[in-house]
Design an enzyme around this catalytic site. Structure first.
Site, PDB file in Angstrom:
ATOM      1  CB  SER A 178      -0.953  -0.034   1.192  1.00  0.00           C
ATOM      2  OG  SER A 178      -1.945   0.948   1.088  1.00  0.00           O
ATOM      3  CD  GLU A 277      -5.834  -4.182  -3.819  1.00  0.00           C
ATOM      4  OE1 GLU A 277      -5.498  -3.199  -3.139  1.00  0.00           O
ATOM      5  OE2 GLU A 277      -5.087  -5.142  -4.048  1.00  0.00           O
ATOM      6  CG  HIS A 307      -5.596  -2.134   0.015  1.00  0.00           C
ATOM      7  ND1 HIS A 307      -4.944  -1.756  -1.134  1.00  0.00           N
ATOM      8  CD2 HIS A 307      -4.985  -1.473   1.037  1.00  0.00           C
ATOM      9  CE1 HIS A 307      -3.993  -0.891  -0.834  1.00  0.00           C
ATOM     10  NE2 HIS A 307      -3.976  -0.720   0.477  1.00  0.00           N
TER      11      HIS A 307
END
Length: 352
Positions: A178, A277, A307
């Site tokens: 991320s 996502e 995610h």
């Protein structure tokens, strides 16, 4: 775009010549579906509320504090260390084959705002086990007290620490998820800018790479992300602007879209992302830009995974499979890196 089907494995798609390999991962277990549903009815509504006032004094450290109550990873040792400006920890799974010679520099996710060493210790330990390497888990400085560039500095400090401990660059892989995926790219670019030798490889799980809202949000017909409402992305951008307008100095670089950076010189890269996502466009565009910059890249698209599903390694079978893929990539690139360096040294010696 050409597609070839292999009955023994996943679908492989070629998008940009020899440098880019796209692998579709079609497995979607019941446990993965259950996790997706749970996030849709709990975390996603909370993020929607947050997006209306991202600059409010939210308890951003709560998740890290709660994660600190979790038991230590089984069959792993954790050693606390201190980098110049942040805490970090050295994680070694039980009897890793290359702990003294190979390492992963890990940068956790959390939108530069939440999470930390506690939230990602289990995943870091799992990566140590699958790769056979030591993992340096970096608790970098975060918003709202620090701009994104401070996190890049801390990641670079972690790389220098590994070098000082005797880990050669050709035996180091930089990895993150991320926002940590953003940092994996940004830190590796900072390594090159500092005239240090590049690491052997780079791993980015569900990476944020693009701050342009239009390229991410203006895609009608795309499935809804199980975790992030579209409003959360705009709220995140507002928070980045607020923090950087208040804290950024002339000595620091503002956060920017890495898909628009000069990516030449980056090492072989593995990108993993879920098919639904919000950051899927980030992963796809970054893979294409890397390939066009003569970087070898594999993009794995995991069907309907949430995610950073890899964090759920104790729950979701696809997470275990994905972390095994990361381990194989680390082993392969550090082995290839050793051979590349050996060839380069022999070539230099022959000139002399």
């Amino acid at each position: 775009m050409s597609r070839t089907m292999d009955p023994r494995g996943p679908e492989v798609v070629s998008l940009a010549g020899d440098n880019l390999r796209v692998v579709d991962k079609p497995r979607h277990s019941k446990r993965a579906a259950l996790l997706s549903t749970a996030l849709r009815v709990t975390v996603k509504p909370a993020l929607s509320v947050w997006s209306y006032a991202p600059g409010a004094p939210w308890p951003t450290g709560l998740l890290e504090s709660v994660a600190g109550l979790l038991p230590a990873p089984r069959n792993a040792t954790v050693e606390d260390i201190r980098l110049p400006q942040c805490d970090a920890e050295v994680i070694r799974a039980a009897s890793p084959e290359h702990a003294d010679t190979h390492a992963v520099l890990y940068l956790h996710g959390g939108a530069f705002l939440v999470g930390g060493l506690n939230t990602h210790r289990g995943l870091a330990a799992r990566l140590s086990a699958t790769s056979g390497c030591t993992v340096l888990n970096v608790g970098y400085r975060m918003m709202p007290k620090h701009p994104v560039s401070r996190a890049v500095e801390d990641g670079l400090s972690g790389y220098r620490w590994l070098l000082d401990q005797g880990y050669p660059p050709e035996h180091i892989v930089v990895a993150g998820d991320s926002a940590g995926g953003y940092l994996a790219f940004a830190v590796t670019l900072a390594i090159l800018d500092a005239d240090l030798e590049a690491p052997a490889g780079l791993v980015a799980m569900s990476p944020l790479t693009d701050f342009d809202p239009d390229r991410k949000l203006d895609q009608p017909g795309r499935p809804s992300c199980a975790l992030f409402p579209r409003s959360a992305w705009r709220g995140f951008l507002r928070l980045v602007d607020l923090v950087e307008n208040e804290l950024l100095s002339d000595l620091l670089q503002p956060a920017s879209s890495l898909v628009d950076a000069d990516l030449h010189g980056l090492p072989p890269t593995l990108i993993q992302v879920g098919s639904d996502e919000l950051v899927l466009p980030d992963a796809e565009l970054m893979a294409i830009r890397l390939a066009r910059s003569d970087v070898e890249v594999e993009l794995q698209i995991w069907e309907k995974q949430v995610h950073v599903f890899q964090v759920a390694v104790d729950l979701v079978p696809e997470a275990r499979e994905a972390t095994r893929e990361v381990g194989r990539f680390v082993r392969r690139t550090t082995s290839d890196g050793r051979r590349r360096v050996a060839r380069r040294r022999r070539a230099v010696g022959s000139v002399r």
